[in-house]
Scaffold this active site. Structure first.
Site, PDB file in Angstrom:
ATOM      1  N   HIS A  58       0.820  -1.413  -0.052  1.00  0.00           N
ATOM      2  CA  HIS A  58      -0.129  -0.011  -0.067  1.00  0.00           C
ATOM      3  C   HIS A  58       0.799   1.404   0.050  1.00  0.00           C
ATOM      4  O   HIS A  58       0.347   2.268   0.485  1.00  0.00           O
ATOM      5  CB  HIS A  58      -0.814  -0.060   1.278  1.00  0.00           C
ATOM      6  CG  HIS A  58      -1.625  -1.453   1.454  1.00  0.00           C
ATOM      7  ND1 HIS A  58      -2.943  -1.524   0.885  1.00  0.00           N
ATOM      8  CD2 HIS A  58      -1.232  -2.378   2.160  1.00  0.00           C
ATOM      9  CE1 HIS A  58      -3.319  -2.611   1.203  1.00  0.00           C
ATOM     10  NE2 HIS A  58      -2.430  -3.114   1.926  1.00  0.00           N
TER      11      HIS A  58
ATOM     12  N   SER B 249      14.741  21.878 -15.946  1.00  0.00           N
ATOM     13  CA  SER B 249      13.483  22.728 -16.442  1.00  0.00           C
ATOM     14  C   SER B 249      13.930  23.881 -17.040  1.00  0.00           C
ATOM     15  O   SER B 249      14.965  24.478 -16.762  1.00  0.00           O
ATOM     16  CB  SER B 249      12.741  22.792 -14.949  1.00  0.00           C
ATOM     17  OG  SER B 249      11.915  24.016 -15.211  1.00  0.00           O
TER      18      SER B 249
ATOM     19  N   LYS C 283      15.667  22.216 -10.643  1.00  0.00           N
ATOM     20  CA  LYS C 283      15.013  20.964 -11.077  1.00  0.00           C
ATOM     21  C   LYS C 283      15.884  19.985 -11.729  1.00  0.00           C
ATOM     22  O   LYS C 283      16.750  20.436 -12.700  1.00  0.00           O
ATOM     23  CB  LYS C 283      13.602  21.080 -12.134  1.00  0.00           C
ATOM     24  CG  LYS C 283      12.649  21.965 -11.321  1.00  0.00           C
ATOM     25  CD  LYS C 283      11.905  20.950 -10.261  1.00  0.00           C
ATOM     26  CE  LYS C 283      11.181  19.898 -10.602  1.00  0.00           C
ATOM     27  NZ  LYS C 283      10.008  20.145 -11.359  1.00  0.00           N
TER      28      LYS C 283
ATOM     29  N   GLU D 139      10.028   8.550 -16.707  1.00  0.00           N
ATOM     30  CA  GLU D 139       8.607   8.973 -16.796  1.00  0.00           C
ATOM     31  C   GLU D 139       7.946   8.825 -18.459  1.00  0.00           C
ATOM     32  O   GLU D 139       7.034   8.141 -18.652  1.00  0.00           O
ATOM     33  CB  GLU D 139       8.336  10.698 -16.792  1.00  0.00           C
ATOM     34  CG  GLU D 139       8.462  10.976 -15.365  1.00  0.00           C
ATOM     35  CD  GLU D 139       8.486  12.487 -15.216  1.00  0.00           C
ATOM     36  OE1 GLU D 139       7.376  13.083 -15.444  1.00  0.00           O
ATOM     37  OE2 GLU D 139       9.421  13.138 -14.795  1.00  0.00           O
TER      38      GLU D 139
END
Ligand code: ARG
Length: 457
Positions: A156, A277, A283, A290
């Site tokens: 979980h 970024s 960043k 991804e």
């Protein structure tokens, strides 16, 4: 231009239709297989006397030149010739003249295209299997370095019990092993030679199908001509197997994305495999992971497309089936590209062992071990579970970890607790004592790595 099938037509094909039904823009990638298949077919036609042996030789020689022309960038494909099969025949006829028109004797594009994609897919399965092999080897090497790297295991997405980074990686090794098995199995059913099925009902010519199969390295020939030109099960199976490969990569990518957040901070991605970024200077983004996660969707989409394309098709060939190619090709390309990029991203990950170990220590991942300790002292498990739960609650209220609770405090919960409790709940011991086959104990995982390595030989 006159069509190869133009005899019974009185009108030219409409421009719109020409463009609409042409597949040369994407099926040209099959050229090598189409030509190899045609060479085998021509050689067989010559050997059984359907054409003269010297005619076969001229055709074969011409096809070899067409192949060299295509590879040397000297051949031009035309949209009016519709697909790769007719383009090759046209290029051949330009080269050797009217004799080129004998090549298609006792053959249809329906069995020809089935042949081409089976040959193509066999090669690509081998390529993907080689990538999966490399990936497993890398996982084994990484696992070897991390049999003692303790981290929390989750259910979980809540810290559950301690495992190791090696054990976690080895879970993926199992997945990629199954992926390989699936591909090997799918390859068996792809490795069947359909030529001789003709358009749908075979041919009146005495073809030697076995000879064609043997020349092209196929293990068997198809049993039924209708099935031979209608079957795309192998493509569906492949894309299903490819979907699972994507799922496995995507799941690990998701974990990599989580682990590289400041909140987890278990790992740091290499600069070469992250991106910045355009606005936020601080960043460092896990774009590769991804994108693999994102690209999994397009492969599942291709699976759905193939299933839907086949669903209501009456036997035998229908033009719908031309839609198999872009789905199959993109699934192949996507899986390969993802595997190729995934591997070095994984290999260059920097593992923050201390953070992982601290997370395992801090999250009560040893609470089960406390309960098990009480069980070994004679307490029934349900009662032990409850007692350990009360200790956890106590710790939460006092902001303690289980190893910071004193023996006196433990005794308040159960008189069964002795000094050796600290051994039992030591995180390293918790992992080390889970040494059942399949468990995370360092020695057990080391043995699993040896077995996995053996399996890869
Ligand atoms: N380009 C076609 C395909 O990919 C080849 C087979 C065409 N056969 C036909 N009867 N139109 O499916």
């Amino acid at each position: 231009m006159t069509k190869l099938w133009g005899g019974r037509f009185q009108k030219e094909t409409d421009r719109l239709v020409e463009d609409f039904h042409s597949s040369i823009s994407f099926d040209q990638r099959l050229y090598k297989y189409d030509i190899k298949g045609s060479i085998a077919h021509a050689r067989m036609l010559g050997s059984v006397g359907i054409i003269q042996p010297n005619e076969a030789d001229t055709i074969i020689h011409g096809l070899e030149e067409v192949l060299a022309d295509i590879e040397g960038g000297r051949a031009e494909f035309s949209v009016t010739a519709e697909d790769i099969h007719m383009n090759v025949e046209q290029l051949l006829t330009e080269k050797i003249g009217v004799l080129g028109k004998k090549l298609h004797t006792a053959r249809s594009r329906n069995d020809q295209v089935a042949l081409d994609i089976r040959m193509y897919l066999k090669d690509e399965i081998d390529n993907i299997n080689a990538l999966l092999h490399k990936l497993q080897l890398s996982l084994l090497e990484l696992a070897e370095q991390h049999v003692d790297t303790v981290m929390p295991g989750y259910t979980h997405l809540q810290r559950a019990q301690p495992v190791t980074y090696a054990h976690h990686l080895m879970a993926y090794c199992e997945m990629f092993h199954r992926d390989q098995e699936r591909l090997v199995d799918c390859r068996r059913r792809t490795d069947v030679m359909p030529l001789g099925a003709g358009a749908l009902a075979g041919t009146t010519f005495p073809l030697d199908r076995q000879y064609v199969a043997q020349q092209l390295g196929f293990a068997a020939i198809t049993e039924n001509s209708l099935d031979a030109v209608s079957d795309r099960d192998f493509a569906v199976e492949f894309v299903a197997a490819a979907s699972l490969i994507m799922i496995h990569m995507s799941r690990l990518c998701e974990e990599i994305i989580l682990w590289s957040t400041a909140e987890f901070s278990f790992i740091e991605l290499d600069d070469a495999f992250s991106t910045g970024s355009s606005m936020m200077p601080q960043k460092k983004n896990p774009d590769v992971a991804e994108l693999i996660r994102g690209k999994s969707g397009r492969v599942f989409g291709h699976l759905q497309a193939l299933l839907t394309m086949l669903k209501g098709l009456p036997l035998a060939y229908n033009k719908d089936m031309q839609e198999d190619k872009e789905a199959l090709f993109d699934a192949v390309d996507t899986v390969k590209k993802c595997l190729i990029t995934f591997l070095p991203m994984l290999e260059t990950i920097q593992v923050k062992k201390d953070v992982m170990a601290e997370a395992a220590r801090g999250g009560f991942t040893n609470a089960t071990d406390l309960a098990d300790y009480l069980v070994r002292r004679g307490m029934p498990f349900r009662q032990a579970h409850s007692t350990a739960g009360q200790v956890v609650l106590y710790c939460l209220q006092k902001n303690l970890t289980l190893d910071q609770v004193s023996l006196e405090e433990y005794k308040e919960f159960s008189s069964l607790v002795e000094e050796d409790i600290y051994q039992a709940i030591d995180i390293k011991n918790c992992v080390g004592s889970r040494k059942l086959p399949g468990g995370p104990a360092p020695d057990t995982v080391a043995e699993a790595i040896v077995r996995a390595r053996q399996r890869l030989k």
